[in-house]
Design an enzyme around this catalytic site. Structure first.
Site, PDB file in Angstrom:
ATOM      1  N   CYS A  37     -42.924  31.947  11.444  1.00 28.00           N
ATOM      2  CA  CYS A  37     -42.785  31.903   9.987  1.00 28.00           C
ATOM      3  C   CYS A  37     -44.079  32.338   9.295  1.00 28.00           C
ATOM      4  O   CYS A  37     -45.091  31.636   9.363  1.00 28.00           O
ATOM      5  CB  CYS A  37     -42.392  30.483   9.594  1.00 28.00           C
ATOM      6  SG  CYS A  37     -42.493  30.121   7.837  1.00 28.00           S
ATOM      7  N   CYS A  40     -45.403  29.946   6.649  1.00 23.82           N
ATOM      8  CA  CYS A  40     -45.959  28.754   7.305  1.00 23.82           C
ATOM      9  C   CYS A  40     -47.416  28.995   7.678  1.00 23.82           C
ATOM     10  O   CYS A  40     -48.260  28.099   7.524  1.00 23.82           O
ATOM     11  CB  CYS A  40     -45.165  28.403   8.567  1.00 23.82           C
ATOM     12  SG  CYS A  40     -43.442  27.971   8.261  1.00 23.82           S
TER      13      CYS A  40
END
Length: 160
Positions: A37, A40
Site C-alpha cells: 500500500c 500506507c
C-alpha cells in the site's frame, strides 16, 4: 524530547491483549496497513513521528491486514491505511487514508490526556492514599482553571 515511536506490531492473536486490554489504561491507535500500500508507506513515518511526541500517553500499534484478516474484518476495514483509536475497549475515533502531519497530530491530541486529566489523576491518588484534604484542594485547583471539568466535579462531589 519527542522522538519517533516504534510501533508495536500486533496480530489477530495479540489484538485482544495489546489493543483492547491496553486501551483500558491508555488510548491505543491501530494503523491497519499492508506492505504493498503506497499511502500506507506515506503515513507510516508521519504517524510514528507524531506518536513519539506523546511519549507513551498514546500507544501506537500496527496490524498488517494481509496477514491478520480476522481483526481487519471485525473492525470493518475497507480501505487502507485505516487508523482507529481505541479507549476502554472500543473504537472512539478513526480516519482512512494518508493524512498530512497536522491532521495526524490533531487526531493524537484528541486522545491524549489533558493537564486537567493528569491533575485529576493526581487528586485521585491523594484520595486513595488517604489525603482527603489534599485531594479536595487539588480538585478545587482544577475547577478554578476549568470550571466544568467532569472528573474534578465528580471527585470533589464525592469528597463533599
Amino acid at each position: 524530547m519527542a522522538t519517533e515511536q516504534q510501533a508495536l506490531d500486533v496480530t489477530d492473536a495479540t489484538f485482544q491483549s495489546a489493543v483492547i486490554e491496553e486501551s483500558k489504561t491508555r488510548p491505543v491507535v491501530v494503523d491497519f496497513w499492508a506492505p504493498w500500500c503506497g499511502p500506507c508507506r506515506i503515513l507510516s513515518p508521519i504517524i510514528e513521528k507524531v506518536a513519539g511526541e506523546f511519549e507513551g500517553d498514546v500507544v501506537l500499534t500496527k496490524l498488517n491486514v494481509d496477514e491478520n484478516q480476522q481483526a481487519s474484518a471485525q473492525y470493518r476495514v475497507q480501505g487502507i491505511p485505516a487508523v482507529k483509536a481505541f479507549r476502554d475497549g472500543r473504537v472512539v475515533n478513526e480516519f482512512t487514508g494518508a493524512l498530512p502531519e497536522p491532521q495526524v497530530r490533531a487526531f493524537f491530541q484528541s486522545l491524549a490526556p489533558t493537564a486537567a486529566d493528569r491533575a485529576s489523576d493526581e487528586a485521585e491518588e491523594l484520595l486513595t492514599g488517604g489525603d482527603i484534604a489534599g485531594a479536595e484542594a487539588r480538585f478545587r485547583e482544577i475547577l478554578a482553571e476549568v470550571s466544568d471539568d467532569p472528573k474534578a466535579v465528580i471527585g470533589l462531589a464525592n469528597i463533599l
